[in-house]
Write a protein that holds these residues in place. Structure first.
Motif, PDB file in Angstrom:
ATOM      1  N   VAL A 123      27.042  91.060  57.519  1.00 20.40           N
ATOM      2  CA  VAL A 123      27.277  89.348  57.961  1.00 20.40           C
ATOM      3  C   VAL A 123      26.038  88.606  57.374  1.00 20.40           C
ATOM      4  O   VAL A 123      26.359  87.485  56.672  1.00 20.40           O
ATOM      5  N   THR A 124      24.845  88.960  57.449  1.00 18.75           N
ATOM      6  CA  THR A 124      23.769  88.176  57.122  1.00 18.75           C
ATOM      7  C   THR A 124      23.672  87.989  55.563  1.00 18.75           C
ATOM      8  O   THR A 124      23.240  87.036  55.109  1.00 18.75           O
TER       9      THR A 124
ATOM     10  N   LYS B 113      26.232  88.261  53.608  1.00 19.27           N
ATOM     11  CA  LYS B 113      27.718  87.829  53.152  1.00 19.27           C
ATOM     12  C   LYS B 113      28.457  88.926  52.074  1.00 19.27           C
ATOM     13  O   LYS B 113      28.996  88.178  51.301  1.00 19.27           O
TER      14      LYS B 113
ATOM     15  N   ARG C  11      25.332  92.138  69.027  1.00 16.64           N
ATOM     16  CA  ARG C  11      25.726  91.722  67.808  1.00 16.64           C
ATOM     17  C   ARG C  11      26.832  92.584  67.068  1.00 16.64           C
ATOM     18  O   ARG C  11      27.546  91.900  66.231  1.00 16.64           O
TER      19      ARG C  11
ATOM     20  N   ALA D  16      29.927  90.792  68.353  1.00 19.72           N
ATOM     21  CA  ALA D  16      29.887  89.485  67.642  1.00 19.72           C
ATOM     22  C   ALA D  16      30.184  89.473  66.097  1.00 19.72           C
ATOM     23  O   ALA D  16      30.923  88.602  65.461  1.00 19.72           O
ATOM     24  N   ASN D  17      29.445  90.460  65.179  1.00 19.45           N
ATOM     25  CA  ASN D  17      29.506  90.561  64.044  1.00 19.45           C
ATOM     26  C   ASN D  17      31.009  90.832  63.535  1.00 19.45           C
ATOM     27  O   ASN D  17      31.639  90.383  62.479  1.00 19.45           O
TER      28      ASN D  17
ATOM     29  N   GLU E  21      33.979  90.262  65.121  1.00 21.79           N
ATOM     30  CA  GLU E  21      34.655  89.068  65.278  1.00 21.79           C
ATOM     31  C   GLU E  21      34.285  88.046  63.989  1.00 21.79           C
ATOM     32  O   GLU E  21      35.308  87.454  63.532  1.00 21.79           O
ATOM     33  N   THR E  22      33.148  87.905  63.610  1.00 22.80           N
ATOM     34  CA  THR E  22      32.806  86.896  62.664  1.00 22.80           C
ATOM     35  C   THR E  22      33.633  87.428  61.331  1.00 22.80           C
ATOM     36  O   THR E  22      34.037  86.743  60.578  1.00 22.80           O
TER      37      THR E  22
ATOM     38  N   GLU F 111      37.172  86.681  61.386  1.00 27.25           N
ATOM     39  CA  GLU F 111      37.450  85.296  61.101  1.00 27.25           C
ATOM     40  C   GLU F 111      37.247  85.163  59.914  1.00 27.25           C
ATOM     41  O   GLU F 111      37.921  83.932  59.220  1.00 27.25           O
ATOM     42  N   ALA F 112      36.510  85.773  59.062  1.00 25.52           N
ATOM     43  CA  ALA F 112      36.242  85.472  57.693  1.00 25.52           C
ATOM     44  C   ALA F 112      37.311  86.086  56.632  1.00 25.52           C
ATOM     45  O   ALA F 112      37.259  85.815  55.439  1.00 25.52           O
TER      46      ALA F 112
END
Length: 346
Positions: free
Chosen positions: A235-236, A238, A294, A297-298, A300-301, A304-305
């Motif tokens: 995530v961080t 990308k 995290r 949460a990650n 889900e991120t 969503e992406a």
């Protein structure tokens, strides 16, 4: 006679004054003896340097910040930290050298790099040893983990703790990684580590070690087909912008080895040594819980992406490879062997 008597008394009086002065001098020197090194350095203000390879949004950096907060609180503001993220001070080999010499005080070093310097650290990378991050975190306080940290003293490093980023998964440009067949001949970016290299070779992939800074463009240009990665870094950094197929394989976990310069630690008074250890433990206790939170949460991120996620796979096709790797590294280190046995007995 009177004159002689007077001169004698005058001489004796002068001698008494001289002796008194000498005696007074001796007493004064006793009370002003040099302070011990601990006494001399206690109460001093200091700013420690911390180096690591990840971005400022990563959980390891958040833990370093938390350490600084705890350090300031416990020392009444005397002790602070300055953090150098994202390889600002060079590659990990450079960072460790700076820590050994005392030019840098602390490092949050990847277990992957440190496992190239100490065989026992490969224990964390034994394939399919942990089903989730909670199981890995539970081994942080194990006897084997403490032994791993102790081995670093021979390198001029004080091993303080293990902090985690999450378990490792596979992100591919084309398709999921359900079986070894899906990975054969694929160029998979790994972070250099003997056990990771061995695992991916045995799977049949083409493991390609490269620093984080090169991964984004390598995925983008097709230099690599996929990556072995934890969700926080995914995530961080990308990377999902250039590859959309994520398989939650959980093949290994991914700690950072938190080390301090032994030379710097030895210079600190006992009070500050205790503050450092207490502040770090509090920070990592917080950090591991943050890492677990995290993970969800990650994920889900990423969804969503637009990332396609395969959340469960049958690990049976990878069992033969896993057994080979565990056997190989158990023969290299008794700590690795004991670590595997402890985890598998739970």
């Amino acid at each position: 006679m009177k004159l002689k008597k007077y001169l004698f008394m005058l001489i004796m009086a002068a001698l008494a004054v001289v002796l008194a002065a000498c005696g007074g001098g001796e007493k004064e020197s006793d009370t002003t003896a040099p302070a011990s090194s601990d006494e001399a350095s206690s109460g001093e203000s200091r700013t420690f340097k911390i180096a690591h390879v990840v971005q400022e949004s990563h959980v390891w950096n958040a833990t370093a910040i938390k350490f600084g907060e705890e350090l300031e609180k416990l020392s009444d503001g005397r002790l602070k930290v300055q953090i150098f993220p994202a390889s600002q001070l060079g590659a990990e080999a450079d960072m460790v050298q700076q820590i050994e010499t005392g030019a840098v005080d602390f490092g949050f070093m990847t277990n992957a790099y440190m496992s190239t310097r100490e065989d026992s650290l490969n224990a964390w990378f034994m394939p399919y040893l942990f089903n989730n991050l909670d199981e890995a975190v539970a081994m942080r306080d194990s006897e084997e983990a403490k032994q791993m940290l102790d081995t670093l003293s021979s390198q001029g490093l004080l091993g303080l703790d293990f902090m985690f980023a999450g378990n490792r998964h596979v992100l591919m440009k084309d398709g999921f990684a359900k079986t070894p067949e899906d990975l054969k001949g694929k160029k998979i970016r790994i972070i250099g580590s003997p056990s990771m290299q061995s695992y991916w070779e045995k799977v049949g992939a083409g493991p390609t070690a490269m620093p984080l800074s090169e991964v984004y463009t390598s995925l983008q240009t097709g230099v690599i087909d996929g990556i072995d990665i934890d969700l926080d870094a995914l995530v961080t950094e990308k990377y999902y912008e250039n590859a959309k197929y994520l398989t939650l394989t959980n093949q290994t976990t991914f700690p950072t080895v938190i080390v301090m310069s032994q030379a710097i630690y030895d210079q600190l008074p006992a009070e500050d040594q205790e503050i450092v250890k207490q502040a770090m433990k509090t920070a990592v206790d917080w950090g591991v819980q943050e890492a677990v939170a995290r993970e969800k949460a990650n994920l889900e991120t990423l969804k969503e992406a637009g990332v396609e996620v395969l959340e469960t796979i049958d690990t049976a096709p990878f069992q033969a490879v896993s057994d080979e790797v565990k056997k190989e590294f158990s023969e290299k280190s008794e700590i690795v062997k004991s670590f595997i046995e402890t985890v598998e007995s739970k």
